[in-house]
Design an enzyme around this catalytic site. Structure first.
Site, PDB file in Angstrom:
ATOM      1  N   ALA A  14      -7.695   0.176   8.587  1.00 30.67           N
ATOM      2  CA  ALA A  14      -7.481  -0.561   9.836  1.00 30.67           C
ATOM      3  C   ALA A  14      -6.880  -1.943   9.642  1.00 30.67           C
ATOM      4  O   ALA A  14      -6.612  -2.646  10.621  1.00 30.67           O
ATOM      5  CB  ALA A  14      -8.805  -0.691  10.590  1.00 30.67           C
ATOM      6  N   ARG A  38     -10.276  -2.096   2.743  1.00 29.08           N
ATOM      7  CA  ARG A  38     -10.708  -2.871   1.585  1.00 29.08           C
ATOM      8  C   ARG A  38     -10.526  -4.370   1.809  1.00 29.08           C
ATOM      9  O   ARG A  38     -11.277  -5.179   1.281  1.00 29.08           O
ATOM     10  CB  ARG A  38      -9.927  -2.437   0.342  1.00 29.08           C
ATOM     11  CG  ARG A  38     -10.306  -1.047  -0.169  1.00 29.08           C
ATOM     12  CD  ARG A  38      -9.446  -0.613  -1.330  1.00 29.08           C
ATOM     13  NE  ARG A  38      -8.053  -0.450  -0.936  1.00 29.08           N
ATOM     14  CZ  ARG A  38      -7.084  -0.050  -1.758  1.00 29.08           C
ATOM     15  NH1 ARG A  38      -7.364   0.211  -3.015  1.00 29.08           N
ATOM     16  NH2 ARG A  38      -5.841   0.080  -1.320  1.00 29.08           N
ATOM     17  N   VAL A  63     -12.595   3.819   0.774  1.00 28.93           N
ATOM     18  CA  VAL A  63     -12.984   5.177   1.168  1.00 28.93           C
ATOM     19  C   VAL A  63     -12.975   6.142  -0.011  1.00 28.93           C
ATOM     20  O   VAL A  63     -13.522   7.244   0.087  1.00 28.93           O
ATOM     21  CB  VAL A  63     -12.085   5.717   2.302  1.00 28.93           C
ATOM     22  CG1 VAL A  63     -12.242   4.877   3.556  1.00 28.93           C
ATOM     23  CG2 VAL A  63     -10.624   5.821   1.865  1.00 28.93           C
ATOM     24  N   TYR A 155       2.515  13.479  -3.172  1.00 28.04           N
ATOM     25  CA  TYR A 155       2.262  12.955  -1.831  1.00 28.04           C
ATOM     26  C   TYR A 155       2.331  14.083  -0.806  1.00 28.04           C
ATOM     27  O   TYR A 155       1.455  14.215   0.055  1.00 28.04           O
ATOM     28  CB  TYR A 155       3.252  11.852  -1.470  1.00 28.04           C
ATOM     29  CG  TYR A 155       3.100  11.379  -0.044  1.00 28.04           C
ATOM     30  CD1 TYR A 155       1.973  10.662   0.349  1.00 28.04           C
ATOM     31  CD2 TYR A 155       4.058  11.679   0.923  1.00 28.04           C
ATOM     32  CE1 TYR A 155       1.807  10.251   1.657  1.00 28.04           C
ATOM     33  CE2 TYR A 155       3.902  11.268   2.236  1.00 28.04           C
ATOM     34  CZ  TYR A 155       2.768  10.551   2.597  1.00 28.04           C
ATOM     35  OH  TYR A 155       2.603  10.156   3.915  1.00 28.04           O
ATOM     36  N   PRO A 185       3.345  12.087  11.611  1.00 28.22           N
ATOM     37  CA  PRO A 185       4.587  11.358  11.872  1.00 28.22           C
ATOM     38  C   PRO A 185       5.642  11.574  10.787  1.00 28.22           C
ATOM     39  O   PRO A 185       5.336  11.909   9.639  1.00 28.22           O
ATOM     40  CB  PRO A 185       4.148   9.889  11.882  1.00 28.22           C
ATOM     41  CG  PRO A 185       2.653   9.891  11.765  1.00 28.22           C
ATOM     42  CD  PRO A 185       2.287  11.193  11.148  1.00 28.22           C
ATOM     43  N   GLY A 186       6.877  11.293  11.177  1.00 28.38           N
ATOM     44  CA  GLY A 186       7.962  11.168  10.221  1.00 28.38           C
ATOM     45  C   GLY A 186       8.076   9.724   9.774  1.00 28.38           C
ATOM     46  O   GLY A 186       7.082   9.095   9.409  1.00 28.38           O
ATOM     47  N   VAL A 188       7.940   6.017   9.792  1.00 27.43           N
ATOM     48  CA  VAL A 188       7.322   4.923  10.539  1.00 27.43           C
ATOM     49  C   VAL A 188       7.469   3.658   9.698  1.00 27.43           C
ATOM     50  O   VAL A 188       7.062   3.641   8.533  1.00 27.43           O
ATOM     51  CB  VAL A 188       5.827   5.185  10.805  1.00 27.43           C
ATOM     52  CG1 VAL A 188       5.257   4.094  11.703  1.00 27.43           C
ATOM     53  CG2 VAL A 188       5.607   6.567  11.411  1.00 27.43           C
ATOM     54  N   PHE A 192       4.143   1.113   4.419  1.00 25.41           N
ATOM     55  CA  PHE A 192       4.137   2.369   3.664  1.00 25.41           C
ATOM     56  C   PHE A 192       5.115   2.354   2.491  1.00 25.41           C
ATOM     57  O   PHE A 192       4.751   2.648   1.348  1.00 25.41           O
ATOM     58  CB  PHE A 192       4.475   3.530   4.609  1.00 25.41           C
ATOM     59  CG  PHE A 192       4.576   4.870   3.945  1.00 25.41           C
ATOM     60  CD1 PHE A 192       3.455   5.647   3.748  1.00 25.41           C
ATOM     61  CD2 PHE A 192       5.808   5.371   3.520  1.00 25.41           C
ATOM     62  CE1 PHE A 192       3.541   6.897   3.121  1.00 25.41           C
ATOM     63  CE2 PHE A 192       5.906   6.603   2.897  1.00 25.41           C
ATOM     64  CZ  PHE A 192       4.767   7.370   2.705  1.00 25.41           C
TER      65      PHE A 192
END
Length: 255
Positions: A14, A38, A63, A155, A185-186, A188, A192
């Site tokens: 988040a 984190r 996580v 990935y 999604p493609g 974005v 990333f």
């Protein structure tokens, strides 16, 4: 549209990108937010921005660490324990190398975050949803889970796993009112590509050069839409691409 007011929404990853955009979208809907990432400082900045709109609880958590996940969720204040919507957003890509040349540590990080992290959060939160007879798990997948591309190997495999896990969980939850959605999604434009290329900003910019990519807000709108459908409506799987993209590998770039 079903109201999500006062529902408790837990969002992983988040602190930035799609996760942060989801937090803002659900805050506008007056949901109560548990923000997980984190980077506590980033979470607190976001919480401070949203505190005048809704209630926010921050969890600094990796996580990938099963025992930390279990401990953190068990130690939630009582008023925050009944999570209604879990948004499994935490995920990343590392590198764009041929499988036989790749950095094994990059594999470990993608598998631990994209698959194991999602599994841990799901395993510890879904039993409560089943018991309370309400809940919704929204997994952020990818077009990479539908179509493999050169250099995407591990990935793509992790996102194919997210797709399979979403389908399997939905089957396991049949005869309960708990819903499962995969939003895939493609391209974005978030952090990333910077993460994929280990902070190489110039290389990351080239990924989106000449196109109009999706934004984190675009995906957050879709996630909110899925969560706010009437209880009998489950959007099982949704693939969303920018108009400049028609598949994982076909992209129209304007000069």
């Amino acid at each position: 549209m079903a109201s999500i007011q006062d529902k408790i929404v837990l969002i992983t990853g988040a602190s930035s990108g799609i996760g942060a955009a989801c937090a803002k979208a659900f805050a506008q809907g007056k949901a109560k937010l548990i923000l997980v990432a984190r980077r506590l400082e980033r979470l607190e900045e976001l919480a401070n921005e949203l505190k005048h709109t809704t209630q926010v609880h921050c969890l600094s958590l990796d996580v990938c660490d099963r025992f930390s996940v279990e401990s953190a969720l068990k130690s939630l204040p009582e008023s925050w324990t009944n999570v209604d919507i879990l948004i499994n957003n935490a995920g990343l890509s590392r590198g764009l190398d041929k499988l036989y040349e790749a950095n094994i540590q990059d594999w470990e990080e993608m598998i631990d975050t994209n698959i194991k992290g999602l599994l841990y959060m799901t395993r510890f939160l879904v039993p409560g949803m089943v018991h309370r007879e309400r809940g919704h798990i929204i997994n952020i997948g990818s077009i990479a889970g539908h179509q493999t591309y050169p250099g995407g190997n591990v990935y793509c495999a992790t996102k194919a796993a997210v797709r399979a896990l979403s389908e399997g969980l939905k089957m396991d939850l049949l005869a309960t009112p708990v819903r499962v959605t995969s939003v895939d999604p493609g391209m974005v434009e978030t952090e990333f590509s910077q993460v994929r290329f280990h902070g190489d900003i110039e290389r990351a910019k080239k990924v989106y050069q000449g196109i109009t990519p999706l934004t984190a807000e675009d995906i957050a709108d879709i996630v909110f839409f899925c969560a706010s459908r009437p209880p009998h409506v489950n959007i099982s799987e949704l693939v969303v691409l920018t108009t400049d993209q028609s598949s994982a590998t076909l992209v129209h770039r304007r000069s």
